[in-house]
Design an enzyme around this catalytic site. Structure first.
Site: not given
Ligand code: LLP
Length: 409
Positions: A256, A325
């Site tokens: 995922e 700001c």
């Molecule tokens: N599945 C679930 C249940 C999740 O909560 C997330 C990410 C993913 C999959 C996907 O994760 P990924 O493969 O993208 O690492 N804003 C943060 C990342 C927060 C991720 C939140 N959940 C950043 O900019 O690094």
């Protein structure tokens, strides 16, 4: 960065659509998706970048999609996904979200036992359980979603109790899901395989799907190694074969990712508005701030910076900051807000800068802080650019209060 996004094209796009501007190369996203073929199912975590045009393209590639809220469920529907192609992963349901899941007949992946009864009341037959395996890993503590310090998931020791509670309200537990954090390391990601094996041995025989969650890291700095995705998929596949043999039933293996699919497909273009110096620092002030790209301010995240069309010129370390700001509005910062200048040539107002690898958690985390409208986004496919999200207008920002503000004297 993908080869399709060359500086000439990017400069044209900035002139045509203005800045700050997000640009995403769809061909790069597709090639990342194909690298994940070792899994039976790829479910895109749209929180990384929920553009409807992007979602449509990923559906055409055969991907499924994850959603967190009614908003994301309706985006998925708008992009053509339906029924089990969508899964709702959340630790809580707002009434709107649950109603949207029921209306679209979308299965939920539950992260809290208290969701069981309201979910069962919708009449949906089955659910996935998101389990916190007791450990986590991420590029920052703020994105680590396993272990005792995390609010996410059902604590692994409670599995049997929660399955009994599901049964008591007539719900079939059809899947198990783990997601320990974003930008996790390989050792911890592989440690999840062991956890899944232990969980499966304790889970009811109705479980026919297992999800490795997302969290796959990407290199943001030049020279950083690629994540060995084939090795990771084959570790999961080999374990899945063993579990199928032990349990005597098939198990569908899902992954995922968000970041892995889109991060390096995207860039952010921003215009230089001013330069100045303070003792020890040369500053470049641009039109993208943490309202446009929140990652540096939130996590001290690094995004490689370049001046468009100026490769080869002598560079010195420069701090790059946005228009807000607020002192934290600096794109070149380390964890804790420490300065992390990047080498740039002597740019002037009107020059364009490019922030690399901003396809994930860029536009999806943008805000309208300080009254700046949300940026525009262009999707490039086969070298052909299309504006897929026009720039928000200030009028649209104000419209939310149109019928309300004059009620107050
Ligand atoms: N599945 C679930 C249940 C999740 O909560 C997330 C990410 C993913 C999959 C996907 O994760 P990924 O493969 O993208 O690492 N804003 C943060 C990342 C927060 C991720 C939140 N959940 C950043 O900019 O690094």
């Amino acid at each position: 960065m993908s080869a399709a996004l060359d500086d000439t094209l990017l400069e044209q796009l900035a002139r045509e659509y203005g800045t700050p501007l997000y640009v995403l190369d769809l061909d790069h996203v597709r090639s990342q998706a194909r690298r994940l073929r070792g899994f039976d199912r790829v479910r895109y975590a749209q929180k990384a970048n929920p553009g409807i045009a992007l979602l449509r393209a990923l559906r055409a590639e055969g991907l499924h999609v994850d959603a967190t809220s009614a908003g994301e469920l309706l985006r998925a529907e708008r992009a053509g996904f339906s029924g089990t192609e969508i899964e709702l992963t959340a630790d809580v349901f707002s009434p709107e979200t649950l109603a949207a899941a029921a209306a679209l007949k979308v299965r939920a992946n539950l992260g809290s036992a208290d969701q069981l009864e309201p979910y069962a009341a919708t009449g949906l037959p089955d659910c996935t359980l998101r389990i916190n395996p007791g450990f986590g890993s991420g590029h920052d503590a703020k994105v680590t979603t396993g272990g005792a310090h995390s609010k996410h998931g059902i604590w692994y020791e409670e599995l049997e109790r929660v399955c009994q509670r599901a049964e008591a309200c007539g719900l079939i537990v059809s899947g198990l899901h783990l997601h320990i954090g974003s930008g996790a390391d390989l050792a911890n990601l592989e440690r999840m395989v062991e956890s899944m094996g232990e969980l499966l041995a304790r889970a009811p025989s109705s479980v026919g799907r297992i999800s490795a969650g997302g969290g796959l890291p990407v290199p943001y700095r030049l020279g950083e190694p690629e994540f060995p995705v084939e090795r990771y998929a084959s570790t999961w596949r080999a374990a899945r074969e063993r579990w199928q043999a032990d349990l005597g039933r098939p198990l569908e293996l899902e992954v995922e990712p968000g970041r892995y699919l889109v991060a390096r497909a995207g860039v952010l273009l921003t215009s230089v508005l001013a330069t100045k110096s303070t003792p020890g620092h040369d500053w470049v002030l641009v039109d993208a701030g943490f309202n446009t790209l929140a990652r540096p301010m939130l996590y001290g995240a690094y995004h490689r910076l370049r001046a468009l069309g100026r490769d080869g010129e002598p560079c010195t370390p420069r701090m790059v900051a946005g228009p807000l700001c607020e002192a934290a509005d600096v794109l070149t910062q380390d964890k804790g807000g420490l300065p992390a200048p990047q080498p740039l040539p002597a740019v002037q107002p009107g020059d364009l800068l490019i922030l690399h690898d901003t396809g994930a958690y860029g536009i999806s985390m943008a805000s309208t802080y300080n009254g700046f409208p949300l940026p525009a986004e262009v999707l490039v496919e086969g070298g052909v650019p299309r504006l897929v999200r026009r720039r928000q207008t200030v009028e649209e920002l104000l419209a939310q209060e149109d019928s309300a503000f004059d009620q107050v004297r």
